[in-house]
Each structure stands twice: as C-alpha cells, then as structure tokens.
Design an enzyme around this catalytic site. Structure first.
Site, short mmCIF file in Angstrom:
data_model
loop_
_atom_site.label_atom_id
_atom_site.label_comp_id
_atom_site.label_asym_id
_atom_site.label_seq_id
_atom_site.Cartn_x
_atom_site.Cartn_y
_atom_site.Cartn_z
CB SER A 121 2.70 1.92 6.24
OG SER A 121 1.60 1.77 6.71
CG HIS A 152 -0.35 0.07 2.56
ND1 HIS A 152 -0.11 -0.72 3.53
CD2 HIS A 152 -0.21 1.63 3.18
CE1 HIS A 152 0.20 -0.08 4.55
NE2 HIS A 152 0.05 1.07 4.35
CG ASP A 169 0.32 -4.08 2.54
OD1 ASP A 169 0.80 -3.49 1.72
OD2 ASP A 169 -0.88 -3.37 3.30
N1 ARG Z 1 -4.31 0.46 7.55
C1 ARG Z 1 -3.20 0.57 6.83
C2 ARG Z 1 -2.31 1.68 7.34
O1 ARG Z 1 -2.95 2.85 7.79
C3 ARG Z 1 -3.30 0.62 5.43
C4 ARG Z 1 -3.81 -0.46 4.62
C5 ARG Z 1 -3.90 -0.18 3.43
N2 ARG Z 1 -5.33 -1.20 2.84
C6 ARG Z 1 -6.42 -0.95 2.44
N3 ARG Z 1 -7.28 -1.71 2.26
N4 ARG Z 1 -6.84 0.28 2.30
O2 ARG Z 1 -1.11 1.66 7.62
#
Ligand code: ARG
Length: 735
Positions: free
Chosen positions: A671, A89, A229
């Site tokens: 992330s 992501h 991811d």
């Molecule tokens: N929740 C994750 C974060 O903020 C990002 C995940 C991205 N995936 C998604 N399905 N939007 O670090």
C-alpha cells in the site's frame, strides 16, 4: 500473405505480452529478470533501480514504520525536499491522531500552505541502504538434520550475533540504523537489510476522508474504484541531512533520488512496475493448510470481526466524535474482515485444493524416484501432523488475536498478565533471593509496572463505554460458543454457567466490577501494585486464564506445531529448488523491498463481465450519495467535476482519470507503493487488489490478478483544485 504472417506474429507477441509474470522480486535478483522487464518496455537497467554506490530508484522508496519499528506501508519520495506520497489508509492513524473534534482534519482534510504549517506525525520511515547475503554466517555450525527446537534456538542466536556485528561495523552511524536479518524461501536463505531510519516525519497534506476513503468497506478490494487513497508527508533531518528526533529547527531532507511525475497518463499494454514492501504471502501453503484456512480459520475470523464492526458502526453513525475516535480501528478490522471473507470462499473451491494436492503428489513421486527419502521423506507426515494439531488447537490463538486484542479492557488484562507472570517466574527461580541477578530482574519488573502505568491514558485513549461493554459481550460469546471447552479456563466456564450463557449480562456485570473498565480504578490499583489484588478482578481472572492457557498449558503443543510446520515448509521449498534447478524462484513476501513488473491491463472478471482498465470522475457522480457513511463526497468536489474543471490533469480524452489497473503482483504492505512507467516516472500510487484475486496470497492468478492504483493525475487534481495547495504542486518535477 505477407500481411497475414505479420498479423499472426503480432498476435503471438501480444499473447506473450499479456501473460503476467509472477513474482515480488528482491532487488538483489534484478539482474536475473532485467531482460524480461526490458522486453515488456522498461528503459532502465537493473543498476538504475538498485545500486549501492550511486543513487538509484530504490532511494526514493520509503518504508513506513511504527515508532516501535513495525513495518506497515510503502511510499515514494516526489521532491528534492523530502516530500513523500503514500496512501490515505497508510497515513490514517497519524491523521486521526492529529485530528480533534474541534479541528477534525480527518473529516475535513488538511493542506499545509507552508513548511511551518506541517504537523508532526507519529511514525518513522526507513530507507533501504544495502542488502547483504548472510546465509553462511547464520547457518554456521547448524547441522542439517539438527532437531528443530535446537535448530530454531541456534539460528535465532546466530541471527542476533550477525546483526550485532553488522551494526557494530557501522560505528557511530549505528544509532540511525535498523538492520533486519530476514529468512527467505521458508528459511533456506537469510538476507540482512540495512535501513536508515528517519524519526522526524510531518504531515503535509491529506484529502477529506470522504475523498481518501470514498466507497469505504463496500468498495474496498473491488473494482471499479474511485477512491483517492493518498496522503503526503515530509522527512526532516538535522543540519547534516541525517536522521534526528523531532525538532522544530530540523530541515527538509535532501533525498538521493526522487521520482519525476508523468502527466501523460497510461494506455493498455504500457509497462508498469511497483516497488515497495509486501508484507507476507504463503504461496507454498500445503493442501491441508488450504483446507484448514478455508473451512475453519478464515470463517471464524470473519464472524468475530463482523460482530465487533457492527458494534462500532452503530455508535459511529450516531455520533461524529465517536466516528473520529474509532475510525482507524474500524478500517483495520474491516479491511481484513473483507479480505478473509473473500479468501474463505475462494480457497474452498475444490480446484484450489486439488492443484496443491497434485503438486504434492508429484513431489512425493520425485522423492521416491530419486531416492531422496533421507532428506525429504518426512515432509508429508510433518505437514499432516502439524495440520491435525492446528485443527485441534489453532483457534485459541486466532480468538486471542481477533477477539481479546480487539477489546481494550481485555488487551490491558493481557498486558498486566505479562507483568504478573514475569514476577512469578522470578519468584520461582532457584536462586538466592537477593542475588544480583534477581535484584536486577525485580528492578526490571518495577520498570515494567511504571511503564505500563504511565501508558494507561494512552492505552485507553480510544475508549467509548457503550462500545467497549458490548465488545466484551461479543468476544466472550464467540470464545464460549465456538471454541472447544476442553482447554478453556475453569473460571470462564464457571462464569458461563452462572450467567446461563447470557453474554450481555455477563459483560454488564464485568463492566461494573472490573478495574480494567475504569481507568481511575486501574491507575489506583497499579500505583499500589499487588498481584494478589489484581488476580481477584473478575475480568482479569477469566482473560488472564485464557492467555495463560495459551502461554503455559498449551505452549509445548503449540510450539511443536509451529516447529513441524517450519521444518516441513523449509524442506519442501528446498526440494523444489532441486526439482527445478534452472528456475529463478520468487520468494514469498516477508516485509522486505520487492519489485514487481508488468503492464497496464484490463480483465475479464466472469462470464460476460469485462472490466476496463481505468475509471473516471463520472463514476464518482454515479456512486455519490449525499450524507452517506461511505459514499458521501465534498460539495466542492462534486461541483468541479460537474464543471469538468480538470485543468492540466485531464486525460487526452478530456476526462479526469481516477484509478487504473496493472497486472503487478503485490500484497498488503505494498500500500502506497509507487507505480512507475518504463522511463522511471511516477504514474500512480498502488492502494489495493481486486476481489477476483482476493486469495492471491496463496497462489498467483495471472488472468485476473490486478493492482489498483490512484492515477497520479487524480491525486494532483485533488491537491491543486480541491486543496488549493499550489505550494505542493510547485515542488514537483512534472513531465
Ligand atoms: N484493501 C486495502 C489494502 O489492504 C486497504 C484499503 C483501506 N480501505 C478501507 N476501506 N478499509 O491495502
């Protein structure tokens, strides 16, 4: 008896070991927490992690930055040839940009089988070189009780001077550096961060989207998780190992450190730490702030975002080229739609507010008991006034960020408004018309116009008529139905009357008449730029009116709110330092490098629900739905999993472990952060937080707060077995 004592002792130790430690620690504080980290199982010293004159772990941690310098994610270098790992992501935007309907690498995945095949990516990375405390220089000559406006201006000026001097001291190297002078502890301390910025970054590998984003928005922020991811990129440099603009002849970067990779897996209780760039937390938010967020701000954002997402999804499901075009936008909206939704619920629990309130009452009592009224006596009233103001005026900017900015035509209006406003400001200046200064400013405006015009194709690059027309309707509906009409521009209210609150019709009419909905017309108007003509445009009229209301009419009010909050936050923090003199405070996240240590740990989510600390590929088969928008997976992957062809990536239990939990304290921006074991080896890549701790930006929640990471063995399994990229595996330092 002896046995009993031993087991009691063990029990006491394990209770101690299981209590998670709060804190995203700046690296200059590591010596203060070294003992605690080592007690949890770290074999390295603070010096092994952060040193200036020799290589250390921090040299393998990368900061992903847009070409404009905005930090957005973290990553880790994993080979001696500048190969780095981050989340899928995080690479999403770059991958989408490279993908085309004919060569849809977002959907299909991408593996460079040699360096020649690597693809140029549209972002930069920064490597942290040095941290310097510049608090004294920044505060130089700023009186403690200076009025806030004066203080803000003076500090901003001083920060600029300090940064300028530090850059100058770098000499020729300065061109490759960004120095950020960042406030810590709500403005009580300032640290300068030196980043060497590398500008030639190339895509090396990415799994297909239904692997890298498996589970989509349904699984996002949730455990148990099976998302792989990750994506991989490489840093390129000139012949001297220094940053350079893209050039096919550039060579792979030789890093000062790269992480060796452990294939041994993790067990509950093992030491784990993350290093990366958490973006922002506000753990010291005042009780009234919690009330404003949970009762108003967050619920509003959730509604606006959800409605825009529904429009996107309708058309994305029907057409895979539209899906490719809007996928990154949808993920961005959805990620925080999900989070804000959880925060609204969590923060509205009475305990959350009550805990703040009690701490604040204890503070007030301390002020009285210690005669600190002169320093801290107005903190409470500042907060109360600021939040009263936010309750009244705060939503206008929220609807700008989540509404106006999410509509391509409206966002473009706001850009052009900026140009026209500058032009008008110059015209209104009290100077001789042809003075050198004015001529210079007019030339700058001409440059703005040319620059904007040149960027129109790019700005409308992701633009689908069906979607954008409906988004206009959604945004106008929310602005006109949810916001107090008192400050909305008259033109907008008039239009609302004219269309009798029918926002679809309003949008249809704007769509067919506004130049901002048609790039041919827009380019033509810009080529022959006349503010008067643009101001007649119906969409321009209402949206520029809205922006002007915020930037001009309400500016004094909004500035006052911001200043009161900043002052209250700073003083409240300073008071806490005084109240607990011996405590080492962990500052709020602010986009600078932090370390968070802890252990691998499962958790109890709620009554009768206990979660294991790892998932396996069996869960992929359980969740898999062929052809689904979120839970589809490649046939090839399903087949290898069914055959259990895991090779050396299998755990000792024979299964392929996919994701795991640790109790590290992280947030958005982390992330892509490396998760490192006690020996300094990479065991996974952090990519998410869990639902039960969704409000952790406002308060640490040790019993349930977990970091969700991809097990490095799952990542390598995908690279090797699904991608067939043995060239990548060959570069790694596997333990
Ligand atoms: N929740 C994750 C974060 O903020 C990002 C995940 C991205 N995936 C998604 N399905 N939007 O670090």
């Amino acid at each position: 008896m002896k046995h009993r004592i031993l087991s009691l002792l063990l029990a006491a130790c394990s209770v101690l070991a299981l209590r998670a430690d709060e804190g995203m620690w700046p690296l200059n504080l590591l010596s203060k927490i070294q003992d605690k980290m080592q007690a949890r199982g770290l074999k390295l010293s603070a010096e092994d992690i952060y040193a200036i004159n020799k290589s250390s772990a921090k040299d393998a941690v990368v900061r992903l930055m847009s070409k404009q310098g905005r930090m957005f994610c973290s990553g880790e270098i994993i080979s001696s040839k500048g190969l780095f790992l981050t989340n899928h992501h995080c690479g999403y935007d770059a991958i989408q940009e490279i993908a085309t309907p004919q060569d849809n690498i977002l959907a299909n995945g991408f593996w460079a089988k040699s360096m020649q095949e690597e693809r140029r990516a549209g972002f930069n990375i920064g490597l942290l070189r040095k941290i310097e405390d510049v608090t004294t220089q920044v505060f130089n000559g700023v009186a403690i009780n200076a009025p806030e406006t004066e203080r803000v201006a003076k500090i901003a000026a001083q920060v600029n001077v300090v940064r300028g001097n530090l850059l100058k001291a770098l000499g020729d190297e300065a061109a490759n550096y960004i120095i950020e002078v960042t406030p810590f502890y709500n403005g009580n301390q300032f640290l300068a961060m030196y980043y060497e910025v590398f500008r030639d970054i190339r895509l090396v590998g990415a799994p297909p989207e239904n692997v890298g984003k498996f589970g989509g928005e349904t699984d996002n922020w949730r455990w148990p998780r099976h998302t792989c991811d990750f994506s991989m990129f490489r840093i390129y440099t000139n012949a001297n190992n220094k940053p350079a603009d893209y050039n096919a002849a550039n060579k792979a970067f030789a890093p000062y450190h790269h992480f060796p990779i452990s294939l041994k897996g993790v067990k509950e209780g093992d030491f784990a730490m993350t290093m990366g760039y958490p973006g922002r937390t506000t753990r010291y938010t005042y009780s009234e702030g919690i009330r404003y967020l949970s009762g108003k701000e967050r619920p509003m954002r959730v509604q606006v975002r959800r409605d825009i997402m529904d429009v996107y999804e309708t058309y994305m499901k029907a057409d895979k080229n539209v899906r490719l075009m809007y996928s990154s936008k949808l993920a961005g909206l959805g990620n925080y739609w999900n989070k804000f939704n959880g925060e609204a619920k969590e923060l509205s629990k009475p305990e959350f507010y009550q805990k703040r309130k009690s701490a604040e009452m204890a503070f007030e009592q301390w002020v009285r008991a210690n005669n600190k009224q002169a320093d801290y006596g107005d903190v409470t009233s500042l907060y109360d006034e600021a939040y009263a103001g936010l309750n009244k005026y705060g939503l206008y900017s929220v609807y700008f960020q989540d509404g106006v900015s999410n509509s391509v035509p409206m966002a473009n209006v706001s850009q052009v408004y900026g140009i026209i406003k500058t032009q008008k400001d110059i015209a209104a200046m009290d100077a001789v018309k042809d003075s050198a200064k004015i001529r210079k400013m007019n030339a700058a405006v001409a440059k703005m116009i040319a620059g904007y015009t040149e960027g129109i194709s790019e700005a409308y690059h992701e633009f689908n008529g069906n979607i954008e027309k409906q988004v206009i309707a959604v945004v106008l509906k929310h602005i006109l139905m949810d916001l107090d009409h008192a400050s909305l521009p008259a033109s907008m209210l008039k239009m609302d009357e004219k269309f009798k609150h029918n926002y679809t019709e309003m949008a249809n009419s704007l769509w067919s008449s506004s130049i901002f909905c048609d790039t041919v017309k827009l380019k033509k108007a810009m080529a022959n730029f006349k503010a008067k003509n643009i101001e007649k445009d119906p969409l321009y009229t209402i949206i520029a009116g809205y922006v002007n209301m915020m930037n001009v009419d309400l500016k004094p009010v909004l500035d006052e709110i911001t200043n009161k909050l900043a002052r209250a936050n700073r003083l409240y923090m300073a008071a806490q330092f005084e109240m607990e003199k011996d405590k080492v405070f962990a500052p709020d996240a602010n986009g600078t490098m932090r370390l968070s240590y802890g252990i691998i740990e499962s958790y109890k989510a709620r009554d009768a629900v206990n979660y294991n600390y790892f998932t396996t590929s069996r869960g992929i088969l359980e969740k898999y739905i062929a052809g689904d928008f979120e839970f589809d997976a490649p046939d090839a992957l399903i087949n290898i999993i069914k055959k259990k062809d895991f090779g050396r990536y299998a755990d000792a239990d024979g299964e392929l472990h996919t994701c795991f939990l640790s109790n590290n304290d992280i947030t958005g921006g982390n992330s892509g952060s490396p998760v490192i074991n006690g020996n300094g080896e990479l065991i996974g890549t952090a990519f998410d937080g869990n639902w039960e701790a969704i409000a952790s930006d406002f308060g640490f929640m040790p019993s349930v707060q977990r970091t969700i990471s991809v097990d490095i063995r799952y990542t390598l399994f995908i690279v090797d077995k699904l991608g067939g990229a043995s060239n990548i595996i060959g570069e790694l330092d596997l333990k």
